[in-house]
Design an enzyme around this catalytic site. Structure first.
Site, PDB file in Angstrom:
ATOM      1  N   SER A   1      35.112  39.179  39.011  1.00  0.00           N
ATOM      2  CA  SER A   1      35.514  39.542  37.660  1.00  0.00           C
ATOM      3  C   SER A   1      36.488  40.708  37.721  1.00  0.00           C
ATOM      4  CB  SER A   1      34.278  39.915  36.824  1.00  0.00           C
ATOM      5  OG  SER A   1      34.634  40.133  35.472  1.00  0.00           O
ATOM      6  N   ASP A   2      37.398  40.733  36.775  1.00  0.00           N
ATOM      7  CA  ASP A   2      38.328  41.851  36.667  1.00  0.00           C
ATOM      8  C   ASP A   2      38.661  42.024  35.194  1.00  0.00           C
ATOM      9  OD1 ASP A   2      40.005  43.723  38.440  1.00  0.00           O
ATOM     10  OD2 ASP A   2      41.422  43.024  36.923  1.00  0.00           O
ATOM     11  N   GLN A   3      38.943  43.269  34.809  1.00  0.00           N
ATOM     12  CA  GLN A   3      39.188  43.557  33.401  1.00  0.00           C
ATOM     13  C   GLN A   3      40.314  44.566  33.240  1.00  0.00           C
ATOM     14  OE1 GLN A   3      36.399  46.117  31.010  1.00  0.00           O
ATOM     15  NE2 GLN A   3      36.049  44.185  29.964  1.00  0.00           N
TER      16      GLN A   3
ATOM     17  N   GLY B   1      38.812  38.615  33.313  1.00  0.00           N
ATOM     18  CA  GLY B   1      38.881  37.416  34.123  1.00  0.00           C
ATOM     19  C   GLY B   1      37.540  37.169  34.795  1.00  0.00           C
TER      20      GLY B   1
END
Length: 196
Positions: free
Chosen positions: A70-72, A107
């Site tokens: 995950s990425d933000q 994501g």
């Protein structure tokens, strides 16, 4: 064949705490990737690419696993607000967000390391900020010191006092891991927290 292990490709304490809510056993591993934004890359493409890259970075050491990446990023229009790292940058970010809408693009990737197949998505979440004066911003930063958080606040803490309203499908997305969508991805692999 044994059920796949669940691995979180992150060292974020916030993501780990969110995933613990599901009650599923998992381990964490630190992905080593370049997280810089590429020229012309949209925030959505950036978080999608990084979420998958994080999962794939640890895949070689986790055979027969489902890896969660995950990425933000926080965005005002297409301008990405990163983790401030210090007070001066945090003040600037919150002054800029005052009275505006900040969109968090998160994501998510679920990578099946036995097949190499990745399911990916981007989940948006909108934060509508109150008009904030410098005194309010300073008071907030004194109390919470959110210097490791994109956008310079913690919505799960006193940061809630900065907002007029929140808009999105899953409040967990704002903290860094869209659990509702993750459950759907896991369910497609035969895993559900209520069936474990």
């Amino acid at each position: 064949m044994p059920a796949p292990a669940l691995v979180l490709a992150s060292t974020s304490p916030y993501r780990r705490q969110l995933l613990e809510r599901l009650g599923l056993p998992f381990t964490s591993a630190a992905p080593d990737i370049d997280e810089r934004r590429r020229p012309g890359e949209s925030p959505q493409v950036l978080v999608l690419r990084l979420a998958e890259a994080k999962a794939r970075a640890i895949a070689p050491t986790h055979p027969n696993a489902l890896v969660i990446g995950s990425d933000q990023v926080a965005c005002i229009e297409d301008d990405v607000l990163g983790k401030p790292g210090d007070r001066a940058i945090a003040v600037g970010q919150l002054e800029r967000a005052s009275g505006r809408t900040v969109v968090f693009q998160t994501g998510l990737c679920l990578l099946d390391t036995s097949s190499g197949h990745a399911q990916t998505l981007v989940e948006p979440y909108r934060v509508h900020f109150r008009r904030l004066d410098r005194r309010q911003i300073e008071a907030y930063l004194d109390r919470e010191q959110p210097f490791d958080c994109a956008g310079s606040f913690k919505s799960e803490g006193l940061g809630i006092a900065l907002f007029e309203r929140l808009e999105g499908d899953d409040p967990n997305t704002l903290i860094g891991l869209p659990l509702i969508r993750l459950i759907s991805l896991l369910e497609s692999k035969g895993i559900h927290p209520l069936s474990a």
